[in-house]
Design a protein around this motif. Sequence first.
Motif, short mmCIF file in Angstrom:
data_model
loop_
_atom_site.label_atom_id
_atom_site.label_comp_id
_atom_site.label_asym_id
_atom_site.label_seq_id
_atom_site.Cartn_x
_atom_site.Cartn_y
_atom_site.Cartn_z
N THR A 299 0.82 -1.25 0.08
CA THR A 299 -0.16 0.04 -0.06
C THR A 299 1.04 1.24 0.12
OG1 THR A 299 -0.06 0.10 2.45
CG2 THR A 299 -1.73 -1.25 1.32
N LEU B 232 -2.71 -2.28 -3.55
CA LEU B 232 -3.83 -1.75 -3.14
C LEU B 232 -3.70 -0.19 -2.77
CD1 LEU B 232 -6.68 -2.19 -1.73
CD2 LEU B 232 -5.51 -2.53 0.58
N GLU C 270 -5.82 -2.96 -6.89
CA GLU C 270 -7.03 -2.65 -6.27
C GLU C 270 -7.25 -1.30 -5.82
OE1 GLU C 270 -9.00 -6.38 -4.09
OE2 GLU C 270 -6.97 -6.18 -3.68
#
Length: 461
Positions: free
Chosen positions: A6, A204, A231
Amino acid sequence: MNVPTTRFAPSPSGLLHLGNARTALFSLLAALPDGRFLLRIEDSDRARASPVFEHALRADLAWLGFAAHIDEAAVWRQSERGAVYDDFLQKLARDNLVYPCFCTESELAAERASQRARGLPPRYGGRCAALDPAAALARVAAGGAAVWRFRVPPGQEVTFCDVVRGPQRVATSLLGDFVVRRAQGEAMFFFANALDDALSGVTLVLRGEDHLANTPRQILILRALGLPVPEYGHLPLVLSAGGVPLSKRDGAGSLAALREEGFLPLAVINYLARLGAVVGSERLLPLMDLAQAFDRRRIGHAPARYDREQLLHWQRVAMAGTPVTEWLPWVAEYVPEADRLRFVEAVRPNALFPEDFRRWAGIVYGERRTLDEDARAAIGAAGAEFFRVAAAHLDAGGAAGDLPTVLKAAGHGGRRLFHGLRAALTGRLAGPELKDILALMPRALVARRLLECGSTDAQDL
């Protein structure tokens, strides 16, 4: 199981507010314990980006305890990556997936106005899309001002599953050919942003819902370049108490202000973890335990409103949970060494912020205390005789701790007794236990404050 990567990608254009901090926290929690958490400085807007704000956001992340989880070797700055963005733009140009657009701002404004008048959503109509590529490039080479637009494929849909909001579907006919590079040569935010996510291995992306409209465009860019698409999850905005989105530009709810006020970082992250999301525990949790409890599927869809009372609740819990020994340095300058541990234990139940220890040290050991209006009223209600009895007890060698018993024996009982003593000694009606105040306050100071109240009108104290 795939290990997530992330990122937190702030723009150093203002002080981080609670909404930014929540995005950083959720991104970190989603990566812990085994994933990667990246920091990227999105400073491509030279007019607004400032090293001062970058230093401030770094200080905020360190204060929250996030810096230890950031790989410093992998920190990127958009301002240093212009050549990378140019290379990928050229790749798109070779495949005829971008083109120069020479439309003026007045022409574009007229086109948007015409579309709105016909009830159509404003989007670029494609006037320059059909220009001969060689002629268009020659015009650019001759100095013609042009932005570069991405050719959006017609008649398609961009679909993706937002990890917060569920399935999303956008028709490409609603997008229009969008700008990926400004006429001055800088890459547009969402072009650089998408490239950096893909090239740094981000899997992500958690970000504010104000970026949701960018996502279909970024997916089209990455697919066109053959780059991996992460994502995406779009978090509801954080609103002020008045219902207005928090903004870095006006400093609303800034972390710097909370830190200056004395909030503990553990209180702030426990509050933020529950701001628009459900955590499976109402206990104060350290960062790694919050990560274990975090579930991105339990992030809500509705805007979250900043609630100072809830933040204060977590501040109280965090203050109560901090070991007494950690507060000793706060009072070392003001409290005699022999009293420090007892003083901190006495004051902690009434300390909402660390600075409260110093304030109470000034009350208990300082030369003067300031009386609030309720204290003045309590002193007046107790009466001069009350304080003369108390002072006489001390003059006779009696212990300060025996004052309540002595005063009660003299007919001064109930609320008037305790309010009168507390008001005289501390200047307020609420605070640490009276017995603790009497045990800690120097005897001579107790006697002087009682004499003042017995010989002076309360309004003149």
